[in-house]
Design an enzyme around this catalytic site. Structure first.
Site, PDB file in Angstrom:
ATOM      1  N   ASP A  60       0.840  -1.196   0.000  1.00  9.27           N
ATOM      2  CA  ASP A  60       0.000   0.000   0.000  1.00  9.27           C
ATOM      3  C   ASP A  60       0.880   1.254   0.000  1.00  9.27           C
ATOM      4  OD1 ASP A  60      -2.164  -1.686   0.205  1.00  9.27           O
ATOM      5  OD2 ASP A  60      -2.325  -1.484   2.389  1.00  9.27           O
TER       6      ASP A  60
HETATM    7  N1  URA Z   1      -1.339  -5.947   3.942  1.00  9.55           N
HETATM    8  C1  URA Z   1      -1.813  -4.683   3.913  1.00  9.55           C
HETATM    9  O1  URA Z   1      -2.860  -4.383   4.476  1.00  9.55           O
HETATM   10  N2  URA Z   1      -1.100  -3.747   3.248  1.00  9.55           N
HETATM   11  C2  URA Z   1       0.075  -4.009   2.639  1.00  9.55           C
HETATM   12  O2  URA Z   1       0.688  -3.093   2.073  1.00  9.55           O
HETATM   13  C3  URA Z   1       0.566  -5.324   2.692  1.00  9.55           C
HETATM   14  C4  URA Z   1      -0.155  -6.286   3.338  1.00  9.55           C
END
Ligand code: URA
Length: 242
Positions: free
Chosen positions: A106
């Site tokens: 993310d």
């Molecule tokens: N899980 C999440 O919620 N975000 C990420 O970036 C990776 C795994």
């Protein structure tokens, strides 16, 4: 194989700036098939032609594998208008057409992103059936209860997905804000998986950082925003998947 400029070949294979590659050429230290070359724009076939520096042949790596320490605020894609992408962080000499992140984090997640131009390898590492474990450090709003831990380790049911069992271990309270930090290992890559998992228990994620992919851990010497080539040994480690 398509042709490449000599200065681009030198900078990509030796991890040099284009200016340093041109300097080597000016100094007469580079040969192409035994003949000295001084011009950066000299074309060559990187697979068929022999390029030497000070008499030693420079091997050509057909694919590029980079370890990047992704900072928060950077997008895990190749192109996203108005955003800085992980590919934008790669210094020019290391860039190649077709370079992409093998797996997404993310925008606000930090840590280990693998960049490559080797689609088959990325598939090997990422395909859902391959179960390559990814390890994260997650900072939560509060501590996890025993029941919650049991549910996470048994495999949670979210409204639209059944999550595979994930190993969860308390690490420490963060020195800056005292919030609890856990290590969590996923073998599945569902969108926002960790955030959704803890939100399910009303315990929002405050910070998320990926520390390893398979057996390969993010180099602690890499500052956020920095990247470097993987060594052959590291690549082997990644391929071993354990
Ligand atoms: N899980 C999440 O919620 N975000 C990420 O970036 C990776 C795994």
């Amino acid at each position: 194989m398509s042709k490449l400029r000599m200065d681009k070949f030198l900078s990509s294979q030796l991890n040099l700036s284009r200016a340093d590659a041109k300097r080597l050429l000016r100094e007469g230290r580079v040969t192409l098939n035994g003949k000295p070359v001084r011009k950066g724009e000299q074309q060559l076939d990187p697979e068929a032609d022999a390029v030497c520096l000070d008499g030693t042949r420079i091997g050509y790596a057909a694919h590029l594998y980079l370890m990047l320490h992704k900072p928060s605020g950077v997008v895990s894609s190749t192109d996203s208008p108005g955003d800085v992408t992980v590919v934008d962080l790669v210094p020019e000499p290391m860039r190649r057409p077709g370079l992409f992140p093998a797996g997404r984090l993310d925008k606000d997640t930090t840590g280990f992103v693998l960049l490559t131009d080797d689609g088959a390898f990325a598939h090997e590492i990422l395909a859902p059936g391959k179960h390559v474990p990814k390890t994260y450090h997650v900072t939560l709003t509060r501590r996890v209860t025993r029941d919650e831990q049991r549910e996470i380790e048994a495999g949670l049911d979210l409204p639209d997905a059944r999550l595979k069992p994930a190993a969860l271990r308390f690490l420490h309270d963060a020195p800056d804000d005292g919030l609890p930090v856990y290590e969590i290992v996923l073998t599945q890559g569902i969108y926002h998986q960790i955030k959704r998992m803890f939100l399910h228990f009303g315990n929002p994620v405050v910070r998320l950082h990926r520390v390893s992919i398979g057996a390969l851990t993010l180099d602690p010497a890499l500052a956020p925003g920095d990247c470097r080539l993987l060594s052959d040994a590291e690549l082997q480690k990644l391929r071993s998947k354990n």
